[in-house]
Design a protein around this motif. Structure first.
Motif, short mmCIF file in Angstrom:
data_model
loop_
_atom_site.label_atom_id
_atom_site.label_comp_id
_atom_site.label_asym_id
_atom_site.label_seq_id
_atom_site.Cartn_x
_atom_site.Cartn_y
_atom_site.Cartn_z
N LYS A 186 23.82 12.53 -26.41
CA LYS A 186 23.72 13.35 -25.20
C LYS A 186 24.99 13.32 -24.36
O LYS A 186 25.13 14.08 -23.42
CB LYS A 186 22.53 12.87 -24.36
CG LYS A 186 21.19 13.18 -25.00
CD LYS A 186 20.04 12.81 -24.09
CE LYS A 186 18.71 13.22 -24.74
NZ LYS A 186 17.56 12.91 -23.85
N HIS B 134 23.16 17.10 -14.50
CA HIS B 134 23.36 17.69 -15.82
C HIS B 134 24.72 17.31 -16.38
O HIS B 134 25.55 16.72 -15.69
CB HIS B 134 23.23 19.22 -15.74
CG HIS B 134 24.21 19.83 -14.78
ND1 HIS B 134 25.51 20.09 -15.12
CD2 HIS B 134 24.09 20.20 -13.48
CE1 HIS B 134 26.14 20.61 -14.09
NE2 HIS B 134 25.30 20.68 -13.07
N ARG B 135 24.96 17.69 -17.61
CA ARG B 135 26.21 17.43 -18.31
C ARG B 135 27.33 18.38 -17.89
O ARG B 135 27.10 19.51 -17.50
CB ARG B 135 25.99 17.60 -19.83
CG ARG B 135 25.38 16.41 -20.54
CD ARG B 135 26.29 15.21 -20.55
NE ARG B 135 27.68 15.55 -20.83
CZ ARG B 135 28.18 15.73 -22.04
NH1 ARG B 135 27.43 15.60 -23.12
NH2 ARG B 135 29.45 16.02 -22.21
N GLY C 4 20.85 17.54 -21.68
CA GLY C 4 19.67 17.39 -20.85
C GLY C 4 20.01 17.02 -19.41
O GLY C 4 21.16 17.08 -18.98
N ALA D 123 27.30 23.08 -23.01
CA ALA D 123 25.92 23.40 -23.39
C ALA D 123 25.65 23.17 -24.88
O ALA D 123 24.50 22.92 -25.27
CB ALA D 123 25.60 24.85 -23.03
N ILE D 124 26.67 23.21 -25.71
CA ILE D 124 26.44 23.02 -27.15
C ILE D 124 26.00 21.60 -27.47
O ILE D 124 25.44 21.35 -28.53
CB ILE D 124 27.71 23.38 -27.97
CG1 ILE D 124 28.89 22.46 -27.61
CG2 ILE D 124 28.10 24.83 -27.76
CD1 ILE D 124 30.11 22.66 -28.49
N HIS D 125 26.21 20.67 -26.54
CA HIS D 125 25.88 19.28 -26.80
C HIS D 125 24.45 18.90 -26.41
O HIS D 125 23.99 17.81 -26.72
CB HIS D 125 26.88 18.35 -26.08
CG HIS D 125 28.30 18.63 -26.44
ND1 HIS D 125 28.76 18.57 -27.75
CD2 HIS D 125 29.38 18.97 -25.69
CE1 HIS D 125 30.06 18.85 -27.77
NE2 HIS D 125 30.45 19.12 -26.53
N ARG D 126 23.75 19.79 -25.68
CA ARG D 126 22.34 19.58 -25.32
C ARG D 126 22.10 18.21 -24.69
O ARG D 126 21.29 17.41 -25.15
CB ARG D 126 21.45 19.75 -26.56
CG ARG D 126 21.55 21.13 -27.20
CD ARG D 126 20.63 21.31 -28.38
NE ARG D 126 20.81 22.60 -29.01
CZ ARG D 126 20.25 23.74 -28.60
NH1 ARG D 126 19.46 23.74 -27.54
NH2 ARG D 126 20.47 24.88 -29.24
#
Length: 220
Positions: free
Chosen positions: A8, A171-172, A184, A179-182
């Motif tokens: 993550k 969030h990240r 969360g 966003a490609i890493h999901r």
């Protein structure tokens, strides 16, 4: 804290921690520049358009999440909620700026609340969102999980006399696009968050009156 490499906290090959810090600084410069032009009598939509112009003038790569500027009661709205109407900023009012901007391929994300006039509860609310952020950031530096950070944030908000919006839990970020890493939500992350890849978000509401405040920044 060790470098974020997988799961993550995964980042791209272009990721550089110091460039994340640079993007953070440029984003805060942009927040300040936009805040300076927002005046009573301006409509929320006008502030949004002027904000986009300023970001273009400052030389951003691109916007990675929509520029949000919320006036008055719309400061209670979560990120994915639409504003109610197109309010005019009053002489004694409150507003926040929330922006996600890419600089040198890295994602900046920052938000802060401002007031016009002298309403003491609005001024206190804006200050409380920043103070609560600082308290939670200080706990992060002690090495606790994202889950613990938001449990603490909720308890502290209540003790301070405000209500924390737990639908907004951080969030990240990373080199674009994160966003490609999901990754969360930060508030659901059960490990100690590494530096430079998480945004801590704080959104609070006044317990009786129809307004709130927002503050967010990079944990680094």
């Amino acid at each position: 804290m060790s470098a974020a490499l997988s799961g993550k906290e995964a980042v791209g090959e272009r990721f550089v921690l110091e460039t994340m810090r640079h993007a953070q600084g440029l984003t805060w410069n942009a927040v300040d520049a936009i805040a300076r032009v927002i005046k009573p009598g301006m409509r929320e939509s006008e502030a949004q358009e002027r904000g986009k112009q300023i970001l273009a003038e400052l030389g951003m790569d691109r916007i990675w999440h929509p520029l949000l500027i919320r006036f008055g009661a719309n400061t209670l709205k979560a990120f994915k909620e639409r504003s109610e109407g197109d309010p005019v900023l009053g002489d004694n009012d409150i507003f926040f700026i929330d922006m996600g901007v890419v600089w040198q391929g890295h994602e900046g994300d920052a938000g802060e609340t401002f007031t016009t006039g002298s309403d003491p509860e609005m001024i206190a609310c804006a200050a409380a969102s920043k103070e609560l952020f600082k308290r939670v950031e200080a706990l992060w530096r002690q090495g606790v999980s994202g889950v613990e950070l938001y449990r603490y944030a909720s308890d502290q908000a209540e003790a301070m006399g405000w209500k924390l919006n737990l639908d907004i839990k951080g969030h990240r970020v990373s080199d674009f696009p994160h966003a490609i890493h999901r990754g969360g939500n930060l508030g659901d992350f059960d490990q100690t968050p590494n530096a430079g890849v998480w945004i801590l978000e704080i959104q609070i509401a006044h317990p009786q009156r129809p307004f709130g405040a927002f503050y967010e920044d990079l944990l680094i």
